[in-house]
Structure formats: structure tokens, C-alpha cells
Design an enzyme around this catalytic site. Structure first.
Site, PDB file in Angstrom:
ATOM      1  CE  LYS A 152     113.337  54.647   9.280  1.00 28.16           C
ATOM      2  NZ  LYS A 152     114.116  54.501  10.108  1.00 28.16           N
ATOM      3  CE  LYS A 158     115.927  51.727   8.966  1.00 27.53           C
ATOM      4  NZ  LYS A 158     116.619  51.879  10.380  1.00 27.53           N
TER       5      LYS A 158
HETATM    6  C1  PBG Z   1     118.241  53.257  12.568  1.00 32.88           C
HETATM    7  C2  PBG Z   1     117.371  54.454  12.190  1.00 32.88           C
HETATM    8  C3  PBG Z   1     117.503  55.316  10.926  1.00 32.88           C
HETATM    9  C4  PBG Z   1     116.113  56.018  10.909  1.00 32.88           C
HETATM   10  C5  PBG Z   1     115.327  55.436  12.167  1.00 32.88           C
HETATM   11  N1  PBG Z   1     116.179  54.651  12.764  1.00 32.88           N
HETATM   12  C6  PBG Z   1     118.568  55.402  10.070  1.00 32.88           C
HETATM   13  C7  PBG Z   1     118.905  54.746   9.085  1.00 32.88           C
HETATM   14  O1  PBG Z   1     118.440  53.568   8.781  1.00 32.88           O
HETATM   15  O2  PBG Z   1     120.153  55.155   8.440  1.00 32.88           O
HETATM   16  C8  PBG Z   1     116.048  57.185  10.028  1.00 32.88           C
HETATM   17  C9  PBG Z   1     114.730  57.544  10.379  1.00 32.88           C
HETATM   18  C10 PBG Z   1     114.607  59.187   9.599  1.00 32.88           C
HETATM   19  O3  PBG Z   1     114.888  59.449   8.679  1.00 32.88           O
HETATM   20  O4  PBG Z   1     113.755  60.114   9.904  1.00 32.88           O
HETATM   21  N2  PBG Z   1     118.550  53.525  13.969  1.00 32.88           N
END
Ligand code: PBG
Length: 338
Positions: A260, A207
Site C-alpha cells: 500500500k 505500508k
Molecule cells: C491506518 C490507515 C490509513 C489508511 C488505511 N489504514 C491511514 C494512514 O496510515 O494514515 C489510508 C487508506 C487510504 O488512504 O485510503 N489506520
């Protein structure tokens, strides 16, 4: 010819008229026959936001980012299922946020309630729950802070407690997204100890610290009040480091690996696919959704075709599953141009 072999141009008469790829591109039915990549609605996972606090709140311009109460979430899951979507990923927006984000593990919180409500109506729907503290902490970081930084060891048991409460409510998958070291191992151990051996872990393994999470953070009200997430999320410049994270999550017992965001990281998806035998997911995040929506609303791109092309590209790179806000638009039949 296996991928990577040199094309033996020298061994065939490569003259004009011998190699004519256009022959197979001229007719629609032949193009269909030879299409190498496809996606189906049941490859998609629909993210849903469940709120405890506010009344249901639609989102201007981005319909899939609506916040819904528990019952409305369950009804939406039914609508998605009628439209062919077979999995949802739940995010909770609690009524109060605290320094340690205890609400994440509250068995009466919005996510456990929504899991139960969906499973009651639709036992066959696969229900995944995001496991992170950022929606539940008042500072918006994904873990517990000590001396102004996320403390990994303090964070792990909180994530594990949240995952266990979602499993208890009936989640099929838990999806740790905090980018804490050893989060997968920690969840697996807690789930097994509590008797949830069949709950699977969808690991947000790679991520990246991305600008494309903007619309999500507005909806979840989870933007960090101080600093950013670069102390735990991956640097967009680093693909090798992403592969290391994918390997570690595999060793820790992840059932599905996730990369992601999706479209800006197709190279990482491809490299993950080539290295791993685990199912691979990609998250087409809120900013990727918003860009297509915004351009389409101005008539700059044809929405249906842009969505089809983006999902096709993510599958071509090697993703099995795609978490996508377009699941909602597709299931509601609101996409034109396909
Ligand atoms: C964290 C999380 C995020 C997203 C999914 N899980 C936000 C982040 O890391 O700031 C983002 C997903 C998206 O932008 O669609 N719980």
C-alpha cells in the site's frame, strides 16, 4: 518462453515482415483471446467508514469516502453485494478520541456493531476490519505515545485487543495497519488464545509513508496533530526494506500480504508476487481514487477507462485482491466509459 530468458533474435531470420506483432493486434476478438491480464469485481474489497458520532455524511466529489452509521453501512454492504463485491474493509470513526485510543477495542464501538449488522443481513459477505489506533487516538498516531514517540511494546496489546473484539463480533479477517513490529504475531497469538483460530490476518505488510492518504485522513479525522508517520511507515525510497517487512509478516503468520499504496508501488507488488506463495493484496488508496475522480470531473481523463487501466496494472503487477474505493462506484453502476 520463461520470463527472463533472452529473446533469441539471432537464431531466426529477424527480417522485415517475419516479425509482425501487428498481425495479432488488428482484430478485437483476437486481442480479447490473447489478453494476459484481467480483473473481476470479486477481486475487489470495498473500504467503508462507519461513524458513531456524526450523522451520515456524504463526501462531495468522492462518493466512496462517505461516512455512514451502522445501519446505513449494512445497507451499503448489501448494495455492494448485489453489485458483485464480495468483501468489505471497515474503518471506525468513534464518538470520542483519547490518548490511548481505547475506543478501538470497545465491543460497542462502530466497527463491531457494523460487523454484526452486516453479518446478520449477509452472512456470506467477507467482512474485514482495519486494526489501528489512529482513528481512535486524540493525537492521530497509530499507537501509544511515550516521550513523544510511538512505543511499540505498549501498542501491541492494544492492537491485539481491538482485533479480538472484531473477531468476536464476527469479522472474517482482521487487517493490522499500524506498522508496529510483531503486530501480526501478536494478533495471531491473541486470536488463537481467545478461540478465533479461523479468523484470518490480512497484513498491511508493506505500508509506505505516503502523501496519497490525504483524503482518508480528512474523513477519518486521523492526521497526526504533531509530527508524521515516518517513524513507523516505510520510506518510499526503500523496496528492499519492504520485502523484509513482507518476509517478517509471513513468518509471523500473515494469511494475506498487502502492499500500500498500489499504483506508485507496482515494482514492490511484482517483487512480492515473485517471492511469496501467499495471496497478495494491494490497496489503491484514497489519493489514488481522488486523482482519477478529480481529473475525470474536469474531463481530463475518461473515468471508466482510467479505472480499468489502473486496476489492470495492479493485477498485472501481481496482486490477487485490490482494496479499492472504486468498488463502490462500480457496484452502484456510476462508472462510465468501460
Ligand atoms: C491506518 C490507515 C490509513 C489508511 C488505511 N489504514 C491511514 C494512514 O496510515 O494514515 C489510508 C487508506 C487510504 O488512504 O485510503 N489506520
Amino acid at each position: 518462453m520463461p520470463e527472463g530468458d533472452p529473446i533469441p533474435l539471432g537464431s531466426t531470420p529477424a527480417g522485415r515482415g517475419v516479425h509482425q506483432p501487428l498481425r495479432l493486434r488488428a482484430h478485437g476478438p483476437v486481442r480479447e483471446m490473447l489478453a494476459e491480464t484481467s480483473w473481476r469485481i470479486d477481486h475487489l474489497v470495498a473500504p467503508l467508514f462507519v461513524t458513531a458520532k456524526r450523522p451520515a455524511q456524504p463526501h462531495a466529489g468522492l462518493p466512496a469516502l462517505a461516512r455512514r452509521g451502522v445501519e446505513a453501512t449494512a445497507r451499503m454492504a448489501e448494495t455492494l453485494h448485489d453489485g458483485g463485491v464480495r468483501a468489505v474493509l471497515l474503518f471506525g470513526i468513534p464518538s470520542t478520541k483519547t490518548p490511548t485510543g481505547v475506543g478501538a477495542a470497545d465491543p460497542k464501538g462502530p466497527v463491531p456493531a457494523a460487523i454484526r449488522a452486516i453479518k446478520e443481513r449477509l452472512p456470506e459477505m467477507t467482512v474485514a476490519a482495519d486494526v489501528c489506533l489512529c482513528e481512535y487516538t486524540d493525537h492521530g498516531h497509530c499507537g501509544i505515545l511515550r516521550d513523544g514517540r510511538v512505543d511499540n511494546e505498549l501498542t501491541l496489546p492494544r492492537l491485539a485487543a481491538a482485533a479480538t473484539s472484531y473477531a468476536e463480533a464476527g469479522a472474517d479477517w482482521v487487517a493490522p495497519s499500524a506498522m508496529a513490529d510483531h503486530q501480526v504475531a501478536s494478533l495471531r497469538a491473541s486470536l488463537d488464545m481467545a478461540g478465533y483460530r479461523s479468523t484470518a490476518i490480512l497484513a498491511y505488510a508493506a505500508k509506505f509513508a505516503s502523501a496519497f492518504y490525504g483524503p482518508f485522513r480528512d474523513v477519518a479525522d486521523s492526521a497526526p496533530s504533531l509530527g508524521d508517520r515516518r517513524g513507523y511507515q516505510l520510506d518510499p525510497r526503500n523496496a528492499r526494506e519492504a520485502l523484509r517487512e513482507l518476509e517478517l509478516d509471513t513468518q509471523e503468520g500473515a494469511d494475506i500480504l498487502m502492499v500500500k499504496p498500489a499504483l506508485p508501488y507496482l515494482d514492490v507488488i511484482r517483487r512480492a508476487r515473485d517471492r511469496s506463495h501467499l495471496p497478495l493484496a494491494a490497496y489503491q488508496v484514497s489519493g489514488e481514487y481522488a486523482m482519477i475522480k478529480a481529473a475525470a470531473s474536469r474531463g481530463w481523463v475518461e473515468e471508466g477507462r482510467a479505472v480499468d487501466e489502473a486496476l489492470t496494472a495492479i493485477r498485472r503487477a501481481g496482486a490477487d485482491l485490490i482494496v479499492s474505493y472504486f468498488s463502490t462506484d462500480l457496484a452502484l453502476g456510476g462508472l462510465r466509459g468501460r
